[in-house]
Write a protein that holds these residues in place. Structure first.
Motif, PDB file in Angstrom:
ATOM      1  N   UNK A  25      -3.421   2.162   0.078  1.00 39.66           N
ATOM      2  CA  UNK A  25      -3.335   1.257  -0.685  1.00 39.66           C
ATOM      3  C   UNK A  25      -1.816   2.102  -2.040  1.00 39.66           C
ATOM      4  N   UNK A  26      -1.727   2.755  -2.178  1.00 36.40           N
ATOM      5  CA  UNK A  26      -0.413   3.450  -2.885  1.00 36.40           C
ATOM      6  C   UNK A  26       0.471   3.830  -2.318  1.00 36.40           C
ATOM      7  N   UNK A  27      -0.093   4.284  -0.793  1.00 37.39           N
ATOM      8  CA  UNK A  27       1.318   4.733  -0.261  1.00 37.39           C
ATOM      9  C   UNK A  27       2.505   3.794   0.429  1.00 37.39           C
ATOM     10  N   UNK A  28       2.358   2.593  -0.038  1.00 42.29           N
ATOM     11  CA  UNK A  28       2.654   1.069   0.659  1.00 42.29           C
ATOM     12  C   UNK A  28       2.906  -0.130  -0.632  1.00 42.29           C
ATOM     13  N   UNK A  29       3.925  -0.536  -0.471  1.00 38.42           N
ATOM     14  CA  UNK A  29       4.759  -1.718  -1.268  1.00 38.42           C
ATOM     15  C   UNK A  29       4.632  -3.002  -0.313  1.00 38.42           C
ATOM     16  N   UNK A  30       3.764  -3.610   0.100  1.00 39.73           N
ATOM     17  CA  UNK A  30       3.597  -4.732   1.055  1.00 39.73           C
ATOM     18  C   UNK A  30       4.396  -5.569   0.350  1.00 39.73           C
ATOM     19  N   UNK A  31       3.744  -6.540  -1.145  1.00 46.93           N
ATOM     20  CA  UNK A  31       4.301  -6.933  -1.535  1.00 46.93           C
ATOM     21  C   UNK A  31       6.031  -8.199  -1.042  1.00 46.93           C
ATOM     22  N   UNK A  32       7.036  -7.276  -1.015  1.00 52.03           N
ATOM     23  CA  UNK A  32       8.054  -7.913  -0.383  1.00 52.03           C
ATOM     24  C   UNK A  32       7.761  -9.043   1.054  1.00 52.03           C
ATOM     25  N   UNK A  33       7.380  -7.730   1.766  1.00 49.58           N
ATOM     26  CA  UNK A  33       6.704  -7.986   3.240  1.00 49.58           C
ATOM     27  C   UNK A  33       5.949  -9.811   3.623  1.00 49.58           C
TER      28      UNK A  33
END
Length: 242
Positions: A149-157
């Motif tokens: 979860x720390x490896x990717x920021x999915x918020x914008x997608x």
């Protein structure tokens, strides 16, 4: 320090201003249009601009009647000259933390940051001098415990996907846009390198095949993850590296 509202026509640009700012005027005008004239122009006792020539040009472009100004009439002439140069030079000393910048930009959905000079990361003008040096971000594992979860920021997608789901458009368009939205996942390669270093071999191989980690640069070229220009490739072949 008091802020004065002064007619744009009464402000005088400094005739020996060494800063070339014409390319920035449109971006600054966009900023003023979006956020307001937040940063006052600094002037001397004679209304000559000390700092803020770009903002003044932007105000003229926007046909503004008056702008906020701060008068530094307590400074000597030499101090004014020194401050005028220092104000421009000091901003050049700061650098961007690219990882944090990506996170901040990812949180801004409804404002087009390219209006203010933030193009897609990596699209900045590059030095066109050819070199055989390959510049790839390198991260030294520290042993820090990292989750996926720390490896990717999915918020914008995810926000974009929600807008696509709610949009009144044909399903085939939605399907296409959902695929395009995957570009908005923000990967943190520092954490990815940390996770990779502690992962089982099978997981490491999949990370490499997904181009999340590049261990063998020549293999990355062969797989199409990295592309050399024809000129650089020819230089490498001439020196016997290919």
């Amino acid at each position: 320090m008091q802020i004065e509202k002064i007619k744009v026509g009464k402000l005088v640009p400094y005739e020996n201003n060494p800063r070339k700012n014409d390319k920035a005027v449109a971006k600054v005008a966009n900023s003023i249009r979006e956020f307001g004239f937040i940063n006052p122009i600094v002037i001397d006792k004679n209304n000559i601009v000390v700092a803020g020539h770009t903002r003044l040009k932007a105000a003229l472009k926007l046909k503004m009647d008056s702008v906020p100004c701060i008068r530094v009439d307590a400074l000597t002439d030499e101090q004014v000259k020194a401050f005028r140069l220092a104000d421009n030079k000091l901003s050049e000393l700061a650098e961007w933390d690219v990882d944090l910048l990506e996170q901040e930009l990812a949180d801004i959905i409804d404002i087009d940051m390219s209006d203010f000079g933030f193009e897609e990361l990596g699209d900045e003008e590059e030095d066109l001098t050819y070199t055989k040096e390959v510049k790839i971000p390198q991260y030294e594992p520290t042993g820090e415990t990292v989750t996926l979860k720390m490896c990717v920021d999915a918020s914008k997608a995810e926000q974009l996907n929600e807008r696509i789901r709610m949009a009144d458009v044909p399903e085939e368009v939605k399907k296409f846009l959902f695929m395009a939205a995957t570009r908005h996942y923000g990967f943190n390669y520092k954490y990815i390198a940390e996770y990779y270093a502690q992962a089982p071999k099978k997981v490491q191989e999949l990370f490499e095949d997904s181009a999340l980690v590049i261990i063998d640069f020549e293999d990355a070229i062969a797989k199409g993850y990295v592309e050399l220009s024809k000129t650089v490739a020819e230089c490498i072949q001439e020196d016997g590296y290919a």
